[in-house]
Motif scaffolding. Structure first.
Motif, PDB file in Angstrom:
ATOM      1  N   GLU A 101       0.644  -1.109  -0.024  1.00  0.00           N
ATOM      2  CA  GLU A 101      -0.001   0.048   0.053  1.00  0.00           C
ATOM      3  C   GLU A 101       0.719   1.138   0.058  1.00  0.00           C
ATOM      4  OE1 GLU A 101      -2.823   1.371   3.284  1.00  0.00           O
ATOM      5  OE2 GLU A 101      -4.053  -0.152   2.001  1.00  0.00           O
ATOM      6  N   LYS A 102       1.897   1.085   0.886  1.00  0.00           N
ATOM      7  CA  LYS A 102       2.789   2.503   0.869  1.00  0.00           C
ATOM      8  C   LYS A 102       3.433   2.711  -0.669  1.00  0.00           C
ATOM      9  CE  LYS A 102       6.874  -0.096   2.800  1.00  0.00           C
ATOM     10  NZ  LYS A 102       7.527  -0.137   4.108  1.00  0.00           N
ATOM     11  N   SER A 141       0.941   4.032  -2.585  1.00  0.00           N
ATOM     12  CA  SER A 141       0.684   5.419  -2.371  1.00  0.00           C
ATOM     13  C   SER A 141       1.596   6.520  -2.927  1.00  0.00           C
ATOM     14  CB  SER A 141       0.676   5.738  -0.936  1.00  0.00           C
ATOM     15  OG  SER A 141      -0.455   5.082  -0.351  1.00  0.00           O
ATOM     16  N   SER A 171      -1.741  -5.279   3.257  1.00  0.00           N
ATOM     17  CA  SER A 171      -2.089  -4.297   2.526  1.00  0.00           C
ATOM     18  C   SER A 171      -1.328  -4.099   1.186  1.00  0.00           C
ATOM     19  CB  SER A 171      -1.689  -2.898   3.372  1.00  0.00           C
ATOM     20  OG  SER A 171      -2.573  -2.885   4.707  1.00  0.00           O
ATOM     21  N   ILE A 193      -2.015  -3.771  -3.009  1.00  0.00           N
ATOM     22  CA  ILE A 193      -2.621  -3.378  -4.284  1.00  0.00           C
ATOM     23  C   ILE A 193      -2.209  -3.852  -5.636  1.00  0.00           C
ATOM     24  CG2 ILE A 193      -3.275  -1.146  -5.518  1.00  0.00           C
ATOM     25  CD1 ILE A 193      -4.144  -0.786  -2.604  1.00  0.00           C
ATOM     26  N   PRO A 229      -7.631  -3.250  -4.599  1.00  0.00           N
ATOM     27  CA  PRO A 229      -7.053  -3.914  -3.292  1.00  0.00           C
ATOM     28  C   PRO A 229      -6.994  -5.347  -3.239  1.00  0.00           C
ATOM     29  CG  PRO A 229      -9.126  -3.025  -2.724  1.00  0.00           C
ATOM     30  CD  PRO A 229      -9.035  -2.770  -4.295  1.00  0.00           C
ATOM     31  N   THR A 287      -7.032  -8.225  -0.675  1.00  0.00           N
ATOM     32  CA  THR A 287      -7.132  -8.443   0.766  1.00  0.00           C
ATOM     33  C   THR A 287      -6.659  -9.920   1.137  1.00  0.00           C
ATOM     34  OG1 THR A 287      -9.278  -9.577   0.557  1.00  0.00           O
ATOM     35  CG2 THR A 287      -9.235  -7.114   0.943  1.00  0.00           C
TER      36      THR A 287
END
Length: 114
Positions: free
Chosen positions: A12-13, A16, A57, A59, A100, A102
């Protein structure tokens, strides 16, 4: 090579950073290897199992091969299978869609319609 979708699994980071800066030079592993590792649809599950075990997390980023054509190479990797390797900087504008991934128990759940 025929026009197709390829996929990059990002923390996720990392995603981002791609979204905010508009570009992604690669993960630590990508930078070490000198290219951005992508997977085909049929390779994503094993990529998740081998390299992202227990990561919560994540993506999934989908990219059209045509967008990366000039710097995209298909090279033998795991199990002598051809993988898409991108020798460039991934631009956020190159992404077709993101979703995403999961974690349910110890299994990653890939988005519907993937």
């Amino acid at each position: 090579m025929t026009k197709m979708l390829i996929f990059k699994v990002l923390l996720e980071k990392e995603f981002s950073s791609l979204r905010i800066t508009g570009e992604f030079k690669g993960t630590k592993k990508d930078l070490l290897d000198g290219f951005i590792h992508f997977s085909t649809k049929s390779q994503v599950r094993e990529t998740l199992d081998r390299h992202f075990k227990d990561e919560k997390s994540l993506i999934l980023v989908a990219v059209e091969t045509e967008r990366l054509a000039k710097k995209l190479c298909w090279e033998k990797a795991r199990d002598n299978e051809l993988f898409p390797h991108y020798y460039g900087i991934l631009k956020f504008d190159d992404t077709l869609w993101v979703a995403p991934i999961t974690l349910k128990g110890s299994k990653h759940v890939i988005p519907n319609g993937f």
